[in-house]
Enzyme design. Structure first.
Site, PDB file in Angstrom:
ATOM      1  CG  ASN A 186      -1.928   1.100   1.168  1.00  0.00           C
ATOM      2  OD1 ASN A 186      -2.838   1.053   0.344  1.00  0.00           O
ATOM      3  ND2 ASN A 186      -1.785   2.115   2.005  1.00  0.00           N
ATOM      4  CD  GLU A 187      -1.306   5.996  -0.219  1.00  0.00           C
ATOM      5  OE1 GLU A 187      -0.969   6.337   0.924  1.00  0.00           O
ATOM      6  OE2 GLU A 187      -2.147   6.622  -0.884  1.00  0.00           O
ATOM      7  CB  CYS A 194      18.989  -0.469   8.598  1.00  0.00           C
ATOM      8  SG  CYS A 194      18.791  -1.587   7.205  1.00  0.00           S
ATOM      9  CB  CYS A 197      19.430   0.405   3.646  1.00  0.00           C
ATOM     10  SG  CYS A 197      17.791  -0.353   3.690  1.00  0.00           S
ATOM     11  CD  GLU A 352      -6.293   4.387  -0.636  1.00  0.00           C
ATOM     12  OE1 GLU A 352      -6.279   5.461   0.000  1.00  0.00           O
ATOM     13  OE2 GLU A 352      -5.498   3.462  -0.408  1.00  0.00           O
ATOM     14  CD  GLU A 400      -6.612   5.676   7.870  1.00  0.00           C
ATOM     15  OE1 GLU A 400      -6.906   4.485   7.692  1.00  0.00           O
ATOM     16  OE2 GLU A 400      -5.874   6.337   7.104  1.00  0.00           O
ATOM     17  CG  PHE A 402     -13.693  11.062  13.556  1.00  0.00           C
ATOM     18  CD1 PHE A 402     -14.968  10.550  13.819  1.00  0.00           C
ATOM     19  CD2 PHE A 402     -12.870  11.374  14.631  1.00  0.00           C
ATOM     20  CE1 PHE A 402     -15.409  10.358  15.126  1.00  0.00           C
ATOM     21  CE2 PHE A 402     -13.295  11.188  15.936  1.00  0.00           C
ATOM     22  CZ  PHE A 402     -14.568  10.673  16.190  1.00  0.00           C
ATOM     23  CG  HIS A 403     -10.487   8.927   5.909  1.00  0.00           C
ATOM     24  ND1 HIS A 403     -11.263   8.652   4.797  1.00  0.00           N
ATOM     25  CD2 HIS A 403      -9.321   9.426   5.441  1.00  0.00           C
ATOM     26  CE1 HIS A 403     -10.574   8.976   3.711  1.00  0.00           C
ATOM     27  NE2 HIS A 403      -9.399   9.444   4.068  1.00  0.00           N
TER      28      HIS A 403
HETATM   29  C1  GLA Z   1      -3.946   6.549   2.009  1.00  0.00           C
HETATM   30  C2  GLA Z   1      -3.902   5.096   2.432  1.00  0.00           C
HETATM   31  C3  GLA Z   1      -5.157   4.601   3.050  1.00  0.00           C
HETATM   32  C4  GLA Z   1      -5.762   5.629   3.961  1.00  0.00           C
HETATM   33  C5  GLA Z   1      -5.979   6.897   3.181  1.00  0.00           C
HETATM   34  C6  GLA Z   1      -6.654   7.976   3.995  1.00  0.00           C
HETATM   35  O1  GLA Z   1      -4.290   6.747   0.723  1.00  0.00           O
HETATM   36  O2  GLA Z   1      -3.545   4.246   1.376  1.00  0.00           O
HETATM   37  O3  GLA Z   1      -4.870   3.419   3.751  1.00  0.00           O
HETATM   38  O4  GLA Z   1      -4.922   5.859   5.045  1.00  0.00           O
HETATM   39  O5  GLA Z   1      -4.734   7.398   2.784  1.00  0.00           O
HETATM   40  O6  GLA Z   1      -6.910   9.099   3.200  1.00  0.00           O
HETATM   41 ZN    ZN Z   2      17.068  -0.912   5.800  1.00  0.00          ZN
END
Ligand code: GLA
Ligand code: ZN
Length: 716
Positions: A186-187, A194, A197, A352, A400, A402-403
């Site tokens: 994810n992202e 370290c 690295c 997203e 999150e 309140f997201h």
């Molecule tokens: C990112 C993350 C998600 C979430 C959103 C909230 O995009 O990938 O898991 O945290 O932000 O906006």
């Molecule tokens: Zn590292």
């Protein structure tokens, strides 16, 4: 009869193709992409991040989710993104049953599965037992367990653990009929300093510099401040405690970090490719805040080559107080176009977005009524084949809670947000024939990550903000306002398919790029570049012998100095009998072969060239010496647009605030007319169209209410 007609039609199309000049042919060549053996590219995806792993103690809620998804026309869910501790609660002890059940239940309800590998965050047992997986910061402090994106992407243990788990996931779900896409981690982002690295960085450098330290010393200009290395072991990653002033060093570190993310991703997908070769793979790229910019940590130009489909997470601050809706929309359009262009125009996915608000902006203002449909279809207009959300349901606890989400804590469907999400679901069905079609641009703006890194790092100009992205966005806006499709490409991309290539602040010119620009212009292309271009090579070493270095030949000018202005300073240029104000930067240039189209009107460079055109081969290369405002940009690019007869989404004048985008295939054009303003706008259509959202034919004057979007269909 039908068959005969379509054969005739194909024949006719072919005739048209072969009788048109090269640059006019392309639009008939756009093909619906058909890479994936599932609904992607055929049916718009409508769904989002779904976290049942947070709700395992609430089976009735999970059941209710399925009912609500059907109501909202949800056809996909991204699951298991942070599910690691739920599927492997103890090392080697797996609990997949909950995931099995959810995948089955969703599939039965018509919801396809985007299955994530959960490496974005990991269980506590792993950090406890294998501390090497924990990230080390630039100041050499080691993180504790917690957060997410907090792993060392070099760590052999972390790679082994993710790859083992991914193998298990792929084995278990390889035949699941609902599985349409892998969502890797994810992202991805951040860096780790370290020891593992550091060692990997040194090896990366040894390979790059052919095991030759002298080569590295020259490339990094280490004569500066007595920085010469005489052993590889002396090299460390940049750190506020150590070295951060050697630009070649910083640049190579950023390249290394980018490569390591891609390498980590490749290690993640190895078992997945082996076991599920027919399921496409993506990872979600991200935006930036508060500017609607682009995440700078990874070279997405490189990363895009490794994913089957580009996807990104979109979180603009709609209705903010520092720009108009129209300006923000144009900047969002720019980013969509970046992501679409990364794979040569192949449609991308919005992985997203929020159905309402986020929880991490400074001010978390919600989307006003109508904005959700408009902003969702904006992505589609630029080439997205999905509208997806973070998050399906608000959690009860943690940061999150309140997201924004489709389902709020009240738990039912009777909310404004749920209704607006449902409307998006319905609308996507109405326009489904647009899915898989392309966007075809004759104009490209070069936006390049490595160039950005080098510009950000240099100490010069306005050190608080050099304004590289802004300069791209400002030029982009001229085309966006006229409804002219634009690709946003890296300097490595192929220029030959465009009529116009614009390279704002092309500070770094990597080997071969100037030669390709020369060829492009020689063959009839039009090239525009600006102040602060052609300054350094790929190692961030200045070109000697006069700027713009390798762009000097094509531009026909040389640059003597660059003046940086305070906000309060004023200067002007005179262009076609009118004065235009300029800001920030004024290059002092000399025309060599170029003709002068505009000149400065004040200061010590009064009368010197501010805009030049060099006729080179069959094309033109323009050099804009000063940073201008939209009035000049509109005038200057307006004449190029007219001269080149650049295609527009629709051949009508668009009032300020109304944007038009075009998706098309061999047979149909789909024009998205979008009102990004708070007032009603009217446009005069040039002919009759079918409005896919209302199902009715429209012609003549049409009124677009505040935030209204129309999707107009016409035959090619
Ligand atoms: C990112 C993350 C998600 C979430 C959103 C909230 O995009 O990938 O898991 O945290 O932000 O906006
Ligand atoms: Zn590292």
């Amino acid at each position: 009869m039908g068959l005969q007609l379509s054969i005739l039609k194909i024949y006719f199309l072919k005739l048209k193709m072969y009788s048109l000049p090269e640059n006019k042919r392309r639009k008939f060549m756009t093909k619906r992409y058909d890479l994936f053996n599932n609904i992607i590219g055929k049916e718009f995806l409508h769904g989002g991040d779904y976290n049942p792993d947070q709700w395992l103690e609430y089976p009735e809620i999970i059941k209710e989710d399925v009912r609500l998804m059907k109501l909202a026309h949800i056809n996909c869910a991204a699951i298991n993104i942070f599910g690691w501790s739920a599927i492997e609660p103890e090392e080697g002890k797996y609990e997949f049953e909950w995931l099995d059940n959810i995948m089955d239940d969703l599939y039965k309800a018509g919801v396809n599965i985007i299955l994530a590998t959960p490496s974005g965050a990991r269980p506590a047992w792993m950090s406890e037992k294998y501390p090497e997986v924990l990230r080390v910061n630039a100041d050499r402090t080691k993180n504790l367990h917690g957060q997410r994106h907090n792993h060392c992407y070099t760590s052999p243990v972390y790679r082994q653990k993710t790859s083992e788990l991914n193998r298990k996931l792929a084995e278990r779900y390889k035949n699941h009929p609902g599985l349409i896409l892998w969502h890797i981690s994810n992202e991805l982002g951040g860096d780790c300093h370290c020891e593992l690295c550091q060692e990997r960085f040194r090896n990366w450098l040894k390979e790059k510099y052919h095991n030759n330290l002298d080569e590295l010393n020259s490339a990094w200009w280490t004569g500066f401040w007595s920085h010469k290395f005489n052993s590889w072991s002396q090299i460390e990653s940049p750190s506020p405690l150590g070295e951060m002033q050697v630009h070649g060093h910083n640049l190579d570190w950023r390249r290394f970090v980018s490569d390591m993310h891609i390498d980590f991703y490749k290690s993640e997908i190895a078992p997945i490719r082996e076991i599920t070769p027919n399921i496409p793979v993506t990872t979600n790229f991200m935006g930036d805040y508060p500017r609607m910019g682009l995440f700078g940590g990874i070279n997405y130009g490189d990363f895009a080559k490794e994913v089957d489909i580009v996807s990104w997470d979109e979180y603009p601050a709609w209705h903010n107080n520092w720009e108009t809706t129209e300006e923000l929309a144009s900047n969002v359009g720019f980013v969509h176009d970046v992501y679409r262009s990364l794979k040569g125009g192949q449609p991308f996915l919005i992985m997203e977005s929020t159905p309402s608000l986020v929880n991490w902006h400074k001010i978390n203002k919600g989307k006003r009524p109508g904005m959700h449909l408009l902003s969702s279809l904006q992505g589609v207009a630029h080439g997205a084949d999905s509208v997806q959300y973070f998050q399906w349901r608000k959690g009860r606890g943690s940061s999150e809670k309140f997201h924004g989400a489709v389902v709020d804590h009240c738990g039912h469907e009777n909310t404004r947000v749920f209704r607006e999400v449902t409307e998006v679901g319905e609308s996507l069905k109405k326009i489904n024939e647009v899915c898989g079609t392309s966007v075809d641009a004759e104009v490209a703006i070069i936006f390049d990550w490595e160039n950005r890194w080098a510009i950000d790092d240099c100490q010069a100009l306005n050190n608080e903000n050099k304004g590289y992205i802004e300069s791209c966005e400002e030029y982009y806006r001229v085309f966006w306002r006229k409804g002219i499709p634009v690709d946003v490409i890296t300097m490595d991309a192929d220029f030959s398919k465009y009529k116009l290539v614009i390279a704002p602040m092309l500070y770094m010119v990597k080997p071969g790029v100037a030669e390709r620009i020369n060829d492009f212009v020689r063959n009839g292309g039009n090239f525009v570049t600006t102040y602060f271009s052609g300054i350094v090579n790929e190692n961030d070493l200045c070109f000697l012998g006069g700027f713009p270095g390798p762009l000097r030949e094509v531009t026909g000018i040389w640059e003597e100095e660059i003046d940086t202005l305070y906000d309060t300073d004023v200067n002007y240029i005179e262009y076609e009998g009118k004065e235009y104000k300029v800001k920030d930067y004024c290059d002092v240039i000399h025309a060599e072969n170029a003709e002068v189209l505009a000149r400065y009107t004040t200061d010590y460079y009064k009368g010197m060239p501010a805009l030049t055109r060099n006729r080179y081969g069959n094309g033109n290369a323009y050099y804009v010496a000063a940073r201008t405002f939209n009035d000049f940009d509109t005038k200057f690019f307006g004449s190029i647009i007219d001269e080149l007869e650049l295609r527009r989404a629709i051949n009508i004048e668009l009032p300020l605030g109304v944007n038009a985008e075009l998706r098309e295939d061999e047979e149909n054009k789909y024009i998205f007319l979008m009102n990004f303003s708070e007032e009603e706008k009217s446009v005069n259509l040039d002919k009759e169209y079918l409005d896919l959202l209302s199902g009715s034919k429209v012609r003549g004057e049409v009124k677009l209410d505040k935030y209204k979007v129309m999707v107009l269909k016409t035959n090619v």
